[in-house]
Design a protein around this motif. Sequence first.
Motif, PDB file in Angstrom:
ATOM      1  N   ILE A 189       1.101  -1.434   0.121  1.00 26.76           N
ATOM      2  CA  ILE A 189      -0.001   0.100  -0.182  1.00 26.76           C
ATOM      3  C   ILE A 189       0.922   1.015  -0.004  1.00 26.76           C
ATOM      4  CG2 ILE A 189      -1.774   1.349   1.341  1.00 26.76           C
ATOM      5  CD1 ILE A 189      -3.216  -1.580   1.922  1.00 26.76           C
ATOM      6  N   PRO A 190       1.588   1.474   1.079  1.00 29.87           N
ATOM      7  CA  PRO A 190       2.556   2.592   1.006  1.00 29.87           C
ATOM      8  C   PRO A 190       3.547   2.594  -0.293  1.00 29.87           C
ATOM      9  CG  PRO A 190       3.285   1.329   2.714  1.00 29.87           C
ATOM     10  CD  PRO A 190       2.007   0.803   2.092  1.00 29.87           C
ATOM     11  N   LEU A 191       3.985   1.540  -0.853  1.00 32.31           N
ATOM     12  CA  LEU A 191       4.815   1.507  -2.004  1.00 32.31           C
ATOM     13  C   LEU A 191       3.903   2.038  -3.179  1.00 32.31           C
ATOM     14  CD1 LEU A 191       7.447   0.624  -3.481  1.00 32.31           C
ATOM     15  CD2 LEU A 191       6.311  -1.430  -3.982  1.00 32.31           C
ATOM     16  N   PHE A 192       2.754   1.727  -3.513  1.00 32.60           N
ATOM     17  CA  PHE A 192       2.043   2.022  -4.434  1.00 32.60           C
ATOM     18  C   PHE A 192       1.321   3.352  -4.377  1.00 32.60           C
ATOM     19  CE2 PHE A 192       0.608  -2.354  -6.365  1.00 32.60           C
ATOM     20  CZ  PHE A 192       1.795  -2.853  -6.668  1.00 32.60           C
ATOM     21  N   VAL A 193       1.043   3.959  -3.023  1.00 37.08           N
ATOM     22  CA  VAL A 193       0.586   5.238  -3.015  1.00 37.08           C
ATOM     23  C   VAL A 193       1.673   6.267  -3.400  1.00 37.08           C
ATOM     24  CG1 VAL A 193      -0.240   6.955  -1.395  1.00 37.08           C
ATOM     25  CG2 VAL A 193      -1.079   4.623  -1.166  1.00 37.08           C
ATOM     26  N   THR A 194       2.825   5.964  -2.951  1.00 39.23           N
ATOM     27  CA  THR A 194       3.918   6.884  -3.017  1.00 39.23           C
ATOM     28  C   THR A 194       4.495   6.827  -4.421  1.00 39.23           C
ATOM     29  OG1 THR A 194       5.569   5.347  -1.895  1.00 39.23           O
ATOM     30  CG2 THR A 194       4.546   6.779  -0.406  1.00 39.23           C
ATOM     31  N   ALA A 196       2.970   6.116  -7.100  1.00 37.02           N
ATOM     32  CA  ALA A 196       1.680   6.870  -7.941  1.00 37.02           C
ATOM     33  C   ALA A 196       1.902   8.327  -7.574  1.00 37.02           C
ATOM     34  CB  ALA A 196       0.338   6.520  -7.400  1.00 37.02           C
ATOM     35  N   LEU A 197       1.993   8.783  -6.383  1.00 36.99           N
ATOM     36  CA  LEU A 197       2.384  10.070  -6.215  1.00 36.99           C
ATOM     37  C   LEU A 197       3.338  10.758  -7.078  1.00 36.99           C
ATOM     38  CD1 LEU A 197       1.846  10.414  -2.309  1.00 36.99           C
ATOM     39  CD2 LEU A 197       0.166  11.436  -3.892  1.00 36.99           C
ATOM     40  N   ASP A 198       4.378  10.117  -7.576  1.00 39.63           N
ATOM     41  CA  ASP A 198       5.434  10.450  -8.213  1.00 39.63           C
ATOM     42  C   ASP A 198       4.992   9.880  -9.779  1.00 39.63           C
ATOM     43  OD1 ASP A 198       6.968  11.768  -6.248  1.00 39.63           O
ATOM     44  OD2 ASP A 198       8.238  10.254  -5.745  1.00 39.63           O
ATOM     45  N   ASP A 199       4.163   9.619 -10.152  1.00 39.47           N
ATOM     46  CA  ASP A 199       3.621   9.213 -11.430  1.00 39.47           C
ATOM     47  C   ASP A 199       4.910   8.016 -11.935  1.00 39.47           C
ATOM     48  OD1 ASP A 199       1.466  10.742 -11.661  1.00 39.47           O
ATOM     49  OD2 ASP A 199       2.895  12.644 -11.869  1.00 39.47           O
ATOM     50  N   GLN A 200       5.152   7.007 -10.791  1.00 39.26           N
ATOM     51  CA  GLN A 200       5.946   6.091 -11.208  1.00 39.26           C
ATOM     52  C   GLN A 200       5.157   4.858 -11.428  1.00 39.26           C
ATOM     53  OE1 GLN A 200       9.460   6.149 -11.822  1.00 39.26           O
ATOM     54  NE2 GLN A 200       8.909   8.324 -11.722  1.00 39.26           N
ATOM     55  N   PRO A 201       5.615   3.812 -12.205  1.00 44.48           N
ATOM     56  CA  PRO A 201       4.914   2.467 -12.180  1.00 44.48           C
ATOM     57  C   PRO A 201       4.416   1.935 -11.087  1.00 44.48           C
ATOM     58  CG  PRO A 201       6.667   2.354 -13.501  1.00 44.48           C
ATOM     59  CD  PRO A 201       6.923   3.872 -12.942  1.00 44.48           C
ATOM     60  N   LEU A 202       3.422   1.063 -10.681  1.00 39.41           N
ATOM     61  CA  LEU A 202       2.910   0.349  -9.410  1.00 39.41           C
ATOM     62  C   LEU A 202       3.198  -1.030 -10.351  1.00 39.41           C
ATOM     63  CD1 LEU A 202      -0.390   1.849  -8.479  1.00 39.41           C
ATOM     64  CD2 LEU A 202       2.078   2.701  -8.400  1.00 39.41           C
ATOM     65  N   PRO A 203       4.376  -1.568  -9.563  1.00 41.17           N
ATOM     66  CA  PRO A 203       4.687  -3.054  -9.876  1.00 41.17           C
ATOM     67  C   PRO A 203       3.798  -4.292  -9.575  1.00 41.17           C
ATOM     68  CG  PRO A 203       6.135  -2.140  -8.521  1.00 41.17           C
ATOM     69  CD  PRO A 203       5.262  -1.115  -8.604  1.00 41.17           C
ATOM     70  N   LEU A 204       2.762  -4.488 -10.128  1.00 37.45           N
ATOM     71  CA  LEU A 204       1.788  -5.621  -9.710  1.00 37.45           C
ATOM     72  C   LEU A 204       2.324  -7.090 -10.037  1.00 37.45           C
ATOM     73  CD1 LEU A 204      -1.123  -5.556  -8.189  1.00 37.45           C
ATOM     74  CD2 LEU A 204      -1.950  -5.599 -10.605  1.00 37.45           C
ATOM     75  N   TYR A 205       2.361  -7.840  -8.892  1.00 41.96           N
ATOM     76  CA  TYR A 205       2.963  -9.202  -9.161  1.00 41.96           C
ATOM     77  C   TYR A 205       2.040 -10.122  -9.962  1.00 41.96           C
ATOM     78  CZ  TYR A 205       6.794  -8.133  -5.960  1.00 41.96           C
ATOM     79  OH  TYR A 205       7.564  -7.525  -5.013  1.00 41.96           O
ATOM     80  N   GLY A 206       2.537 -10.757 -11.049  1.00 41.46           N
ATOM     81  CA  GLY A 206       1.524 -11.578 -11.674  1.00 41.46           C
ATOM     82  C   GLY A 206       0.340 -11.168 -12.321  1.00 41.46           C
ATOM     83  N   ASP A 207      -0.847 -11.972 -12.222  1.00 42.83           N
ATOM     84  CA  ASP A 207      -1.900 -11.500 -12.783  1.00 42.83           C
ATOM     85  C   ASP A 207      -2.670 -10.540 -11.665  1.00 42.83           C
ATOM     86  OD1 ASP A 207      -2.856 -13.275 -10.665  1.00 42.83           O
ATOM     87  OD2 ASP A 207      -3.637 -14.908 -11.854  1.00 42.83           O
ATOM     88  N   GLY A 208      -2.245 -10.385 -10.605  1.00 43.03           N
ATOM     89  CA  GLY A 208      -2.845  -9.331  -9.485  1.00 43.03           C
ATOM     90  C   GLY A 208      -4.124 -10.292  -9.071  1.00 43.03           C
ATOM     91  N   LEU A 209      -4.275 -11.225  -9.083  1.00 40.48           N
ATOM     92  CA  LEU A 209      -5.495 -11.797  -8.392  1.00 40.48           C
ATOM     93  C   LEU A 209      -5.346 -12.520  -7.148  1.00 40.48           C
ATOM     94  CD1 LEU A 209      -7.136 -13.230 -11.493  1.00 40.48           C
ATOM     95  CD2 LEU A 209      -7.691 -11.107 -10.423  1.00 40.48           C
ATOM     96  N   ASN A 210      -4.110 -12.316  -6.796  1.00 43.24           N
ATOM     97  CA  ASN A 210      -3.844 -12.782  -5.390  1.00 43.24           C
ATOM     98  C   ASN A 210      -4.808 -11.984  -4.291  1.00 43.24           C
ATOM     99  OD1 ASN A 210      -1.245 -13.184  -6.800  1.00 43.24           O
ATOM    100  ND2 ASN A 210      -0.836 -14.465  -5.514  1.00 43.24           N
ATOM    101  N   VAL A 211      -5.111 -12.652  -3.385  1.00 44.82           N
ATOM    102  CA  VAL A 211      -6.212 -12.132  -2.279  1.00 44.82           C
ATOM    103  C   VAL A 211      -5.197 -11.821  -0.970  1.00 44.82           C
ATOM    104  CG1 VAL A 211      -8.236 -12.408  -1.089  1.00 44.82           C
ATOM    105  CG2 VAL A 211      -8.190 -13.164  -3.577  1.00 44.82           C
TER     106      VAL A 211
END
Length: 336
Positions: A189-194, A196-211
Amino acid sequence: MKRILVTGGAGFIGSNFVRHLLLNRPDYDVIVLDKLTYAGNLENLKDVQDNPHYQFVHGDICDVNIVQQTAEGVDAIVNFAAETHVDRSLLEPGAFINTDVYGTYVLLEAVKKLGIERFVQISTDEVYGSVEEGSSVETDQLAPRSPYAASKAAADLMVNAYRTSFGLPTVITRASNNFGPYQYPEKVIPLFVTNALDDQPLPLYGDGLNVRDWLYVGDHCEAIDLVLHKGEPGEVYNVGGGNERTNIELTGMILDLLGKPQSLIKHVTDRPGHDRRYSLNCAKLAALGWQPRHRFEEAMAQTVRWYVENEWWWRKLKSGEYADYYNRNYGHRRTL
Ligand code: NAD
Ligand code: TDX
């Protein structure tokens, strides 16, 4: 109970718990013992540093002398100290075995030697392994799959062994994924928020369907407080938020809250051994009187706002050692 030793209290959940105790139990003395690894940060405790009921000791839970000295005269130990990031456990497992397993043993020895009234071990849902269907109960077999999860499971077994062999007054909590203020920006969460604030890519692992099941850190702190005071010695309590979301849903929510485009999402090579799903049955803790009080959507909005408003806190963490780790963990990943 009046004097509580919080090990790992300068990290994310530990610092929130210290703040919780000082606010809700104003007659308690709270001592933090923390090694201040890359994840430990005294700025997490800046707002309580002048509280006369708070004391900080810089030290390692693997150091028998400092542990015995600091634990002398306390009524309880709540152990948050650990290496906590799954991706780092794939790169460098040794530190996890030292702190999470050996460090827990050193604390248990102190509890035994000093006759401390209560030991609370903060554990994780990851010890149950990947749960494709249904929800884990406390008596389920442990099936950890990452070096991090295996270290935490080993610590749980050692805590139970000290309970069985020596009658130590131990309790274990196993929580799901926490979120909230002061979380080190390596966690999703803090990785993706920060990023995104810098308009940097969000590295989502695999298909993103892990729960993952998301638990607001304030609700977790209330659960730990309850178990510290009312938990049955020798018992284990699951602590889940009841908010199971796929990673892609979570990521979309973060981008929406920030008003950033979904095109920032970049599917990258999966985490090796990536657990597909965690899910906890929390009936046992509910029977003790706990329910999460925060609604997921509101707590997420509040958390995202906290990172937006506290750039002073996270900006400096994302340089130096962090940049090196980021490169080691993400540099080799392919875009899918
Ligand atoms: P964190 O990485 O933010 O903080 C860990 C803290 O422990 C840091 O302050 C660090 O300096 C300290 N520490 C590390 N090694 C130490 C040592 N050898 N001696 C003394 N201090 C040491 O971790 P967190 O996310 O706050 O997690 C706290 C605890 O909760 C951990 O035991 C973790 O396994 C457990 N947990 C975390 C989550 C989660 O979602 N974050 C969920 C369930 C359980
Ligand atoms: O860059 C990323 N991309 C991504 O897709 C990162 C860092 C994570 N993820 C995925 C992996 C997980 O499915 O997001 C999910 C959450 O990842 P983390 O934040 O690394 O947490 P997780 O691996 O689920 O473990 C966390 O919850 C249980 C904590 O780090 C543990 O300490 C806790 O025990």
